[in-house]
Design a protein around this motif. Structure first.
Motif, PDB file in Angstrom:
ATOM      1  N   THR A 160       0.855  -1.180   0.000  1.00 44.73           N
ATOM      2  CA  THR A 160       0.000   0.000   0.000  1.00 44.73           C
ATOM      3  C   THR A 160       0.891   1.229   0.000  1.00 44.73           C
ATOM      4  OG1 THR A 160      -1.800  -1.099   1.198  1.00 44.73           O
ATOM      5  CG2 THR A 160      -1.749   1.309   1.286  1.00 44.73           C
ATOM      6  N   LEU A 161       0.725   2.084  -0.969  1.00 48.83           N
ATOM      7  CA  LEU A 161       1.548   3.285  -1.047  1.00 48.83           C
ATOM      8  C   LEU A 161       1.186   4.268   0.067  1.00 48.83           C
ATOM      9  CD1 LEU A 161       1.464   3.986  -4.895  1.00 48.83           C
ATOM     10  CD2 LEU A 161       3.430   3.181  -3.562  1.00 48.83           C
ATOM     11  N   PRO A 162       2.159   5.048   0.548  1.00 46.44           N
ATOM     12  CA  PRO A 162       1.846   6.121   1.495  1.00 46.44           C
ATOM     13  C   PRO A 162       0.766   7.033   0.918  1.00 46.44           C
ATOM     14  CG  PRO A 162       4.218   5.822   1.343  1.00 46.44           C
ATOM     15  CD  PRO A 162       3.612   4.956   0.264  1.00 46.44           C
ATOM     16  N   GLY A 163      -0.166   7.391   1.774  1.00 44.36           N
ATOM     17  CA  GLY A 163      -1.282   8.214   1.335  1.00 44.36           C
ATOM     18  C   GLY A 163      -2.534   7.419   1.047  1.00 44.36           C
ATOM     19  N   LEU A 164      -2.393   6.077   0.948  1.00 39.42           N
ATOM     20  CA  LEU A 164      -3.550   5.240   0.627  1.00 39.42           C
ATOM     21  C   LEU A 164      -3.867   4.253   1.745  1.00 39.42           C
ATOM     22  CD1 LEU A 164      -2.789   4.783  -3.155  1.00 39.42           C
ATOM     23  CD2 LEU A 164      -4.612   6.135  -2.114  1.00 39.42           C
ATOM     24  N   ASP A 165      -3.310   4.511   2.905  1.00 38.63           N
ATOM     25  CA  ASP A 165      -3.646   3.752   4.107  1.00 38.63           C
ATOM     26  C   ASP A 165      -4.691   4.551   4.876  1.00 38.63           C
ATOM     27  OD1 ASP A 165      -3.854   2.525   6.543  1.00 38.63           O
ATOM     28  OD2 ASP A 165      -1.710   2.455   6.953  1.00 38.63           O
ATOM     29  N   GLY A 166      -5.905   4.047   4.894  1.00 45.55           N
ATOM     30  CA  GLY A 166      -7.001   4.777   5.516  1.00 45.55           C
ATOM     31  C   GLY A 166      -6.823   5.023   6.992  1.00 45.55           C
ATOM     32  N   ASP A 167      -5.933   4.292   7.641  1.00 48.22           N
ATOM     33  CA  ASP A 167      -5.700   4.453   9.079  1.00 48.22           C
ATOM     34  C   ASP A 167      -4.617   5.480   9.389  1.00 48.22           C
ATOM     35  OD1 ASP A 167      -7.611   2.533   9.725  1.00 48.22           O
ATOM     36  OD2 ASP A 167      -6.175   0.890   9.520  1.00 48.22           O
ATOM     37  N   ASP A 168      -3.986   6.039   8.357  1.00 42.26           N
ATOM     38  CA  ASP A 168      -2.920   7.017   8.547  1.00 42.26           C
ATOM     39  C   ASP A 168      -3.536   8.410   8.620  1.00 42.26           C
ATOM     40  OD1 ASP A 168      -0.736   8.682   8.511  1.00 42.26           O
ATOM     41  OD2 ASP A 168       0.075   7.956   6.609  1.00 42.26           O
ATOM     42  N   SER A 169      -3.467   9.036   9.776  1.00 39.82           N
ATOM     43  CA  SER A 169      -4.099  10.346   9.968  1.00 39.82           C
ATOM     44  C   SER A 169      -3.416  11.446   9.156  1.00 39.82           C
ATOM     45  CB  SER A 169      -4.089  10.716  11.451  1.00 39.82           C
ATOM     46  OG  SER A 169      -2.763  10.799  11.940  1.00 39.82           O
ATOM     47  N   GLU A 170      -2.178  11.206   8.703  1.00 43.74           N
ATOM     48  CA  GLU A 170      -1.443  12.212   7.942  1.00 43.74           C
ATOM     49  C   GLU A 170      -1.331  11.853   6.462  1.00 43.74           C
ATOM     50  OE1 GLU A 170       2.327  12.613   9.858  1.00 43.74           O
ATOM     51  OE2 GLU A 170       1.469  13.524  11.672  1.00 43.74           O
ATOM     52  N   ARG A 171      -2.164  10.910   6.018  1.00 43.47           N
ATOM     53  CA  ARG A 171      -2.002  10.379   4.669  1.00 43.47           C
ATOM     54  C   ARG A 171      -2.228  11.427   3.584  1.00 43.47           C
ATOM     55  NH1 ARG A 171      -6.261  10.160   2.148  1.00 43.47           N
ATOM     56  NH2 ARG A 171      -8.290  10.293   3.123  1.00 43.47           N
ATOM     57  N   ALA A 172      -3.101  12.424   3.824  1.00 41.53           N
ATOM     58  CA  ALA A 172      -3.425  13.395   2.775  1.00 41.53           C
ATOM     59  C   ALA A 172      -2.248  14.293   2.429  1.00 41.53           C
ATOM     60  CB  ALA A 172      -4.620  14.249   3.196  1.00 41.53           C
ATOM     61  N   ALA A 173      -1.200  14.293   3.262  1.00 38.75           N
ATOM     62  CA  ALA A 173      -0.030  15.130   2.998  1.00 38.75           C
ATOM     63  C   ALA A 173       1.080  14.372   2.272  1.00 38.75           C
ATOM     64  CB  ALA A 173       0.511  15.691   4.314  1.00 38.75           C
TER      65      ALA A 173
END
Length: 243
Positions: free
Chosen positions: A41-54
């Protein structure tokens, strides 16, 4: 000739809105071939990552290189579907020596300076999966059942804005020497090569590749769901090539 100790590690990387889960059906068939395959899963596409949109394309390329390094005892085959072509192109540019082959699934290498969505507003943090009516105007949904579409909708993660806006900076011509396979799905290989010869921006970089073969797998843009067994066979065939 490859042996269990030298056979490549296959790293599966899905396109926009998707994580490692998108490859579940393909992995089942690859495992029966005793391939060493990993979906990431690429960074930004893990729904559990609160900072993924950055997250940025650089973050994604670094993550791919991290997975390669974890399995550095074997050559790496990168399988890039759709929008994964931008971070994978960065990996090929920065460390072509680490990649035995790249397999583009209904996709292809991007050219220097490419931006996926140059007009995506600066204030927009992310791009959610659009309606399927809108998506079907952009990419073929052929072969996807209502159940698959429901799963797609339920598990899709919005694409980070920085990934969509960031130009792809490429400077190393050695990336073009990496062995390359195009798996052509929603557009046939004949049509793709016509576009290459015509200099179409989407496929212009293909003309610069030094080692290219193509495989036709007629279906829609998401063959990991519409034809997973056949896609696994195509990936295995490409990964096993030494020329």
């Amino acid at each position: 000739m490859t042996t269990p100790a030298t056979s490549p590690t296959i790293i599966l990387i899905a396109g926009h809105w998707l994580g490692a889960w998108a490859w579940d059906d393909v992995l089942e068939h690859l495992s029966t071939d005793h391939s060493r395959a990993i979906a990431m899963t690429l960074p930004g596409l893990d729904g559990d990552d609160s900072e993924r949109a950055a997250k940025t394309l650089d973050d994604q390329a670094d993550a791919i290189l991290g997975v390669i390094s974890q399995h550095g005892d074997r050559p790496a085959v990168l399988v890039a579907h759709s929008g994964a072509n931008a971070p994978v192109s960065l990996v090929l540019d920065r460390h072509p020596e680490l990649v035995h082959r790249v397999v583009w699934v209904d996709s292809g290498p991007v050219a220097a300076g490419s931006v996926f969505a140059p007009d995506f507003p600066d204030e927009a943090k992310e791009l959610p999966l659009p309606s399927f009516d809108v998506l079907a105007q952009q990419a073929s949904l052929e072969g996807l059942s209502p159940e698959v579409l429901e799963r797609f909708r339920a598990r899709a993660v919005p694409e980070p804005g920085p990934v969509l806006r960031q130009p792809v900076e490429l400077t190393n011509d050695a990336r073009r020497k990496v062995r390359t396979t195009l798996v052509c799905c929603s557009i046939s290989s004949e049509q793709v090569m016509e576009l290459v010869r015509a200099g179409h921006p989407m496929f212009a970089e293909v003309a610069n590749l030094e080692h290219l073969d193509v495989i036709d797998l007629p279906t829609g843009h998401w063959p990991m769901w519409s034809r997973p067994r056949d896609l696994a066979a195509a990936i295995q065939s490409a990964a096993s090539r030494t020329d």
